[in-house]
Design a protein around this motif. Structure first.
Motif, PDB file in Angstrom:
ATOM      1  N   ASN A  51       0.570  -0.857   0.054  1.00 23.39           N
ATOM      2  CA  ASN A  51       0.122   0.325   0.314  1.00 23.39           C
ATOM      3  C   ASN A  51       0.743   1.546  -0.324  1.00 23.39           C
ATOM      4  OD1 ASN A  51      -1.641  -2.518   2.180  1.00 23.39           O
ATOM      5  ND2 ASN A  51      -2.473  -1.178   0.103  1.00 23.39           N
ATOM      6  N   TYR A  52       1.754   1.650   1.205  1.00 20.81           N
ATOM      7  CA  TYR A  52       3.058   2.578   0.902  1.00 20.81           C
ATOM      8  C   TYR A  52       3.737   2.733  -0.778  1.00 20.81           C
ATOM      9  CZ  TYR A  52       7.413   4.012   1.438  1.00 20.81           C
ATOM     10  OH  TYR A  52       8.840   4.893   1.288  1.00 20.81           O
ATOM     11  N   SER A  53       3.817   1.697  -1.295  1.00 19.78           N
ATOM     12  CA  SER A  53       4.721   1.592  -2.101  1.00 19.78           C
ATOM     13  C   SER A  53       3.487   2.682  -3.946  1.00 19.78           C
ATOM     14  CB  SER A  53       4.976   0.314  -3.643  1.00 19.78           C
ATOM     15  OG  SER A  53       6.071   0.104  -1.711  1.00 19.78           O
ATOM     16  N   VAL A  54       2.677   1.898  -3.525  1.00 22.70           N
ATOM     17  CA  VAL A  54       1.302   2.618  -4.534  1.00 22.70           C
ATOM     18  C   VAL A  54       1.362   4.088  -4.139  1.00 22.70           C
ATOM     19  CG1 VAL A  54      -1.128   2.153  -5.400  1.00 22.70           C
ATOM     20  CG2 VAL A  54       0.690   0.456  -5.476  1.00 22.70           C
ATOM     21  N   TRP A  55       0.918   4.459  -2.645  1.00 20.60           N
ATOM     22  CA  TRP A  55       0.611   5.521  -2.225  1.00 20.60           C
ATOM     23  C   TRP A  55       1.490   6.348  -2.928  1.00 20.60           C
ATOM     24  CZ3 TRP A  55      -3.281   7.739  -1.273  1.00 20.60           C
ATOM     25  CH2 TRP A  55      -3.360   9.647  -0.701  1.00 20.60           C
ATOM     26  N   VAL A  56       3.185   6.258  -2.964  1.00 19.72           N
ATOM     27  CA  VAL A  56       4.040   6.913  -3.134  1.00 19.72           C
ATOM     28  C   VAL A  56       4.504   7.147  -4.047  1.00 19.72           C
ATOM     29  CG1 VAL A  56       6.852   6.951  -3.315  1.00 19.72           C
ATOM     30  CG2 VAL A  56       5.769   6.469  -1.238  1.00 19.72           C
ATOM     31  N   MET A  57       3.982   6.598  -5.760  1.00 23.60           N
ATOM     32  CA  MET A  57       3.546   6.471  -6.683  1.00 23.60           C
ATOM     33  C   MET A  57       3.082   7.519  -7.076  1.00 23.60           C
ATOM     34  SD  MET A  57       4.808   2.546  -7.991  1.00 23.60           S
ATOM     35  CE  MET A  57       3.589   1.854  -7.339  1.00 23.60           C
ATOM     36  N   PHE A  58       1.769   7.332  -6.306  1.00 23.36           N
ATOM     37  CA  PHE A  58       0.655   8.463  -7.140  1.00 23.36           C
ATOM     38  C   PHE A  58       1.214   9.267  -6.382  1.00 23.36           C
ATOM     39  CE2 PHE A  58      -3.081  10.417  -5.147  1.00 23.36           C
ATOM     40  CZ  PHE A  58      -4.201  10.444  -6.092  1.00 23.36           C
ATOM     41  N   LEU A  59       1.763   9.341  -5.097  1.00 19.10           N
ATOM     42  CA  LEU A  59       2.184  10.949  -4.690  1.00 19.10           C
ATOM     43  C   LEU A  59       3.305  11.938  -5.890  1.00 19.10           C
ATOM     44  CD1 LEU A  59       1.558  11.027  -0.766  1.00 19.10           C
ATOM     45  CD2 LEU A  59       0.024  11.446  -2.482  1.00 19.10           C
ATOM     46  N   PHE A  60       4.436  11.344  -6.607  1.00 13.44           N
ATOM     47  CA  PHE A  60       5.154  11.698  -7.332  1.00 13.44           C
ATOM     48  C   PHE A  60       4.362  11.784  -8.752  1.00 13.44           C
ATOM     49  CE2 PHE A  60       8.161  10.691  -4.759  1.00 13.44           C
ATOM     50  CZ  PHE A  60       9.056  11.135  -4.825  1.00 13.44           C
ATOM     51  N   TRP A  61       3.370  11.115  -8.892  1.00 12.05           N
ATOM     52  CA  TRP A  61       2.731  11.043 -10.340  1.00 12.05           C
ATOM     53  C   TRP A  61       1.685  12.291 -10.505  1.00 12.05           C
ATOM     54  CZ3 TRP A  61      -2.427  10.974 -10.942  1.00 12.05           C
ATOM     55  CH2 TRP A  61      -3.300  11.255 -12.122  1.00 12.05           C
ATOM     56  N   LEU A  62       1.175  12.682  -9.597  1.00 11.92           N
ATOM     57  CA  LEU A  62       0.470  13.823  -9.088  1.00 11.92           C
ATOM     58  C   LEU A  62       1.766  15.271  -9.473  1.00 11.92           C
ATOM     59  CD1 LEU A  62      -2.022  13.701  -6.026  1.00 11.92           C
ATOM     60  CD2 LEU A  62      -2.827  13.607  -8.174  1.00 11.92           C
ATOM     61  N   VAL A  63       2.532  15.086  -9.066  1.00 15.77           N
ATOM     62  CA  VAL A  63       3.353  16.304  -8.656  1.00 15.77           C
ATOM     63  C   VAL A  63       3.353  17.321 -10.493  1.00 15.77           C
ATOM     64  CG1 VAL A  63       5.704  17.049  -9.058  1.00 15.77           C
ATOM     65  CG2 VAL A  63       4.983  15.666  -7.299  1.00 15.77           C
ATOM     66  N   PRO A  64       3.969  17.085 -11.801  1.00 16.73           N
ATOM     67  CA  PRO A  64       3.832  17.485 -12.370  1.00 16.73           C
ATOM     68  C   PRO A  64       2.079  18.254 -12.802  1.00 16.73           C
ATOM     69  CG  PRO A  64       4.250  15.059 -13.196  1.00 16.73           C
ATOM     70  CD  PRO A  64       3.703  15.414 -11.751  1.00 16.73           C
ATOM     71  N   PHE A  65       1.405  17.485 -12.059  1.00 16.95           N
ATOM     72  CA  PHE A  65      -0.437  18.474 -12.529  1.00 16.95           C
ATOM     73  C   PHE A  65      -0.620  20.270 -10.674  1.00 16.95           C
ATOM     74  CE2 PHE A  65      -0.078  13.865 -13.495  1.00 16.95           C
ATOM     75  CZ  PHE A  65      -1.132  14.588 -14.860  1.00 16.95           C
ATOM     76  N   ALA A  66       0.780  19.820 -10.416  1.00 17.90           N
ATOM     77  CA  ALA A  66       0.554  21.160  -8.923  1.00 17.90           C
ATOM     78  C   ALA A  66      -0.035  22.260  -9.497  1.00 17.90           C
ATOM     79  CB  ALA A  66       1.788  21.320  -8.389  1.00 17.90           C
TER      80      ALA A  66
END
Length: 384
Positions: free
Chosen positions: A166-181
């Protein structure tokens, strides 16, 4: 089958050393998805499951003694880097984001446990308390709660699996969001001028090179504090289901660590290195008592982990809209809890390298309160 106590402990420490050496030396993406500390747990538990480690009173006693000695010492070293005076630099929005993140995670555990309780193995509330310590602090907090609540090794293994998947998926999700800041901030109506001031106020400090005298000094100091904390904690009264001798010991060690954080001791290099050595040894000892024969129950725990994260996400989005909080603040507040020192600074640096200290301070704040947040979760779940 190994029955010799010294060989048992030596093999576990050697296993930890090999895994860390390979992880730090390898450029493989494997360790991005399976951290060394999780691989260590799986390896040590597998050795127990296939019968490499036998069962004897002497081995069990050695395991317990070493863990009880190293745990307070590790906590002291972890908190020596947590200077509470630096929190003034974070600002109201950052503190608000972090606080709401903690409460949303606690609420997520309570709601999820209430819904899926019938599918869990016995004593899952203890494992969730330990996992909550990790998701509001870090691995050290998780290990501390495992010691306080005496979480069964098999159930603790499920918590570690959740902490990985769960942690790994969450980390990837948060990094994926960065370009949409920028789009997110526009949606939330957030302004980011305060981040520029943060970059000026916070500067990374280099404490110097770690040498023989630093390592020996930190080892001697942390073990002495551990011994004194254990003695005092052993004579204090138990209160309720979660406040016992180990709780007192951990609390005393934490207080001493915070006091040392505002003294010249905090400038001694090598505290995190020595703390991580102790952390890996403790994890190996815990895992060596685990048996993965009940691993088929893991899917319900992984589903539970995503449900907790969904509740956390919903609360954080509501916070962003109501208080006009930017994506950087939300992401760091979330990952300082769920990811800790391993990933919060990386996410901050992904936005801007000058913001790495923000991630560091937020993660240190998590290491301070994670144990107690996890114990609160355990207390709540024990009453459901």
């Amino acid at each position: 089958m190994i029955q010799d106590t010294f060989l048992y402990v030596a093999l576990l420490i050697a296993l930890a050393a090999v895994i860390v050496w390979v992880e730090k030396s390898s450029s493989s993406k494997f360790f991005k998805y399976v951290p060394g500390i999780v691989l260590l747990y799986l390896s040590a538990a597998l050795l127990r499951t296939i019968g490499v480690f036998g069962e004897s009173e002497a081995m069990s006693s050695a395991n317990s003694t070493i863990r009880n000695v190293l745990l307070p010492a590790m906590i002291v070293l972890m908190l020596i880097n947590c200077d509470l005076r630096k929190l003034k630099h974070l600002g109201r929005k950052m503190i608000l984001g972090y606080t709401v993140a903690v409460f949303s995670i606690v609420a997520g555990f309570a709601i999820t446990y209430l819904i899926f309780q019938a599918w869990y193995a016995p004593d899952t509330w203890k494992a969730f308390g330990a996992l909550a310590g990790s998701w509001t602090g870090g691995s050290a907090n998780m290990v501390a709660i495992q010691g306080i609540l005496d979480v069964p090794e098999n159930i603790f293994g499920y918590a570690l699996i959740m902490d990985t998947v769960n942690y790994s998926v969450w980390v990837m999700f948060l990094f994926w969001l960065v370009p949409f800041a920028s789009k997110f901030n526009k949606w939330a109506g957030a302004k980011t001028e305060y981040l520029d001031q943060l970059q000026i106020d916070l500067k990374q400090e280099n404490n110097g090179t770690v040498g023989f005298k630093e390592l020996l000094g930190l080892l001697g100091l942390s073990l002495l504090i551990s011994a004194v904390s254990r003695y005092i904690g052993g004579v204090l009264p138990e209160v309720g289901a979660v406040i016992n001798g180990t709780t007192w010991t951990v609390t005393i060690a934490a207080i001493v660590g915070l006091i040392l954080a505002v003294t010249p001791v905090a400038k001694v290099p090598g505290t995190m290195d020595m703390a991580n050595v102790m952390l890996y040894v403790i994890i190996a000892l815990i895992a060596s008592n685990a048996d993965f024969s009940q691993l088929l129950q893991a899917p319900i725990y992984i589903i539970s982990g995503f449900f907790i994260l969904f509740i956390h996400l919903a609360v954080m989005l509501l916070l962003a809209k109501l208080f006009k909080i930017d994506l950087f603040t939300l992401g760091i507040a979330s990952l300082a809890n769920i990811g800790g020192m391993a990933s919060a600074p990386m996410l901050a640096g992904y936005y801007n390298r000058a913001l790495i200290p923000v991630g560091v301070i937020m993660a240190l704040l998590g290491s301070l309160i994670g144990t107690y947040a996890g114990l609160v979760v355990a207390q709540i779940l024990s009453m459901l």
